[in-house]
Design an enzyme around this catalytic site. Sequence first.
Site, mmCIF file in Angstrom:
data_model
loop_
_atom_site.group_PDB
_atom_site.id
_atom_site.type_symbol
_atom_site.label_atom_id
_atom_site.label_comp_id
_atom_site.label_asym_id
_atom_site.label_seq_id
_atom_site.Cartn_x
_atom_site.Cartn_y
_atom_site.Cartn_z
ATOM 1 C CG ASP A 41 -4.265 -0.348 8.364
ATOM 2 O OD1 ASP A 41 -4.225 -1.417 7.330
ATOM 3 O OD2 ASP A 41 -3.549 -0.310 9.288
ATOM 4 C CB SER A 43 -6.266 -1.939 11.569
ATOM 5 O OG SER A 43 -5.657 -0.777 11.239
ATOM 6 C CG ASP A 46 -0.393 -0.127 2.544
ATOM 7 O OD1 ASP A 46 0.558 -0.314 2.823
ATOM 8 O OD2 ASP A 46 -1.298 0.172 3.498
HETATM 9 P P1 ADP Z 1 -3.254 -2.770 15.558
HETATM 10 O O1 ADP Z 1 -3.564 -1.529 14.994
HETATM 11 O O2 ADP Z 1 -2.834 -3.824 14.825
HETATM 12 O O3 ADP Z 1 -4.108 -3.213 16.715
HETATM 13 P P2 ADP Z 1 -1.320 -0.887 16.438
HETATM 14 O O4 ADP Z 1 0.032 -0.938 17.359
HETATM 15 O O5 ADP Z 1 -1.178 -0.271 14.861
HETATM 16 O O6 ADP Z 1 -1.989 -2.178 16.455
HETATM 17 O O7 ADP Z 1 -2.175 -0.166 17.136
HETATM 18 C C1 ADP Z 1 -2.595 -0.171 18.630
HETATM 19 C C2 ADP Z 1 -2.222 0.750 19.367
HETATM 20 O O8 ADP Z 1 -3.399 1.591 19.041
HETATM 21 C C3 ADP Z 1 -2.500 0.549 21.044
HETATM 22 O O9 ADP Z 1 -1.241 0.312 21.597
HETATM 23 C C4 ADP Z 1 -2.987 1.842 21.448
HETATM 24 O O10 ADP Z 1 -1.987 2.802 21.604
HETATM 25 C C5 ADP Z 1 -4.027 2.264 20.376
HETATM 26 N N1 ADP Z 1 -5.468 1.737 20.607
HETATM 27 C C6 ADP Z 1 -6.264 1.131 19.618
HETATM 28 N N2 ADP Z 1 -7.439 0.673 20.066
HETATM 29 C C7 ADP Z 1 -7.440 1.669 21.394
HETATM 30 C C8 ADP Z 1 -8.459 1.495 22.239
HETATM 31 N N3 ADP Z 1 -9.625 1.116 22.293
HETATM 32 N N4 ADP Z 1 -8.142 2.399 23.405
HETATM 33 C C9 ADP Z 1 -6.792 2.979 23.557
HETATM 34 N N5 ADP Z 1 -5.920 2.691 22.551
HETATM 35 C C10 ADP Z 1 -6.227 2.090 21.587
HETATM 36 MG MG MG Z 2 -2.344 -0.430 13.486
#
Ligand code: ADP
Ligand code: MG
Length: 390
Positions: A174, A128, A37
């Site tokens: 995403d 994501s 992407d």
């Molecule tokens: P993915 O997108 O694959 O789940 P990432 O590392 O890109 O993994 O994103 C995860 C991060 O996004 C978490 O560590 C946090 O900082 C933030 N995050 C995602 N969802 C939440 C949520 N519901 N509450 C607080 N932070 C969140």
């Molecule tokens: Mg992510």
Amino acid sequence: MQLTELKEKFTEIYGADGEPNIYRAPGRVNLIGEHTDYNDGLVLPIAIDLTTRALVRRNPKETIRLYSIDLEEGGRIPLGGGISSKKSGCWTDYIGGIIFSLDKEKRNALSGLDILLHSEVPIGSGLSSSAALEMAVASALNTEFELGLEPLELIRLCQNAENEFVGANTGIMDQYVSYFGRENTALLIDTARTSHRYVNLDLASHELLVIDTTVSHTHEGNKYNQRREECEDALNLLKKTDKLVHLSSLSDLSPEDLGYVNSTLPEILANRTRHVVEENQRVKRAAALLAEGKIGKAGELFFASHRSLRDLYEVSCPELDFLVNFARKQGIPGARMTGGGFGGSTIHIVPEGDSDTYLKEAGEAYLAEFGIEAEGFFVSPSNGLKEFTS
Ligand code: ADP
Ligand code: MG
């Protein structure tokens, strides 16, 4: 968590002063097309039936107050006196980044808001949760403050927050699929044109199973960003040659160019380039095959994608390889790592009826090998933000 429970939690945290409005956005799984992407290439993700919800209500203060049920942690973003460009280094940066990325006029339209967040998307598993969080919050801000952001502006705003503020140099996939996803359908996104085509999926009595390795090796340097830089280096070197002086992205190369690429670039950059070029081809073929219910052939492309990510792009890890090898040994049609790699998740195409047993056996084998519990999620192609009616 049920909506009534979420609303109770909202009242508990912010007080009873009127009903909150609810916004939500889904996570995603990329079926195929990894690390393409940000190379102006093709990807084939689905939105999944797991969403992040943002419950919001205006407050009379000049502050955006935040609370994440998942992390059991609050935060605040003051609005008056200029928005800070300072990062806090924690999850609230995703939201600070959205606000900071708004242009000045739109930023001025913001005022106090209380936000409660809850994610069904597992956090940090490669599904994501970050885009789901951003898109839920951005769409809340857009509606509550009548910012008038068009879909692509909303998508780019969130991508920008993640790139510039959080520092994860991810592509547009995403956020894009979190917005445009549609039931029973994958999105064939052409990231060069920022456009998409819907692909009706005929899974021919198969299910899509995500198995999360629950490991993350991203602490070993920021390898995602390093891969991005390698692609930029490869492009710049190719553009210095007479033959490819007009090349605008690695995705503009065809498989026939790969001999020239091999003879021009250092081995590692040639490998990265080959992955991008061949992965784009696989995405096109997989989209056609999945639409026709030719699961066996599509699955072979999943395995080929994984091999390429492992050997040419070097973003896999032993845990991901183990789960994909397990799939191969069990004779299911296809499996591959999905997401950026270095841990995170795998996606498996599993015959209906066998899927629970398959997941159980994969989990047992993984536990025996690594002493770690894997986590499984059955996912189905679901609606994105655009299709939500409530
Ligand atoms: P993915 O997108 O694959 O789940 P990432 O590392 O890109 O993994 O994103 C995860 C991060 O996004 C978490 O560590 C946090 O900082 C933030 N995050 C995602 N969802 C939440 C949520 N519901 N509450 C607080 N932070 C969140
Ligand atoms: Mg992510």
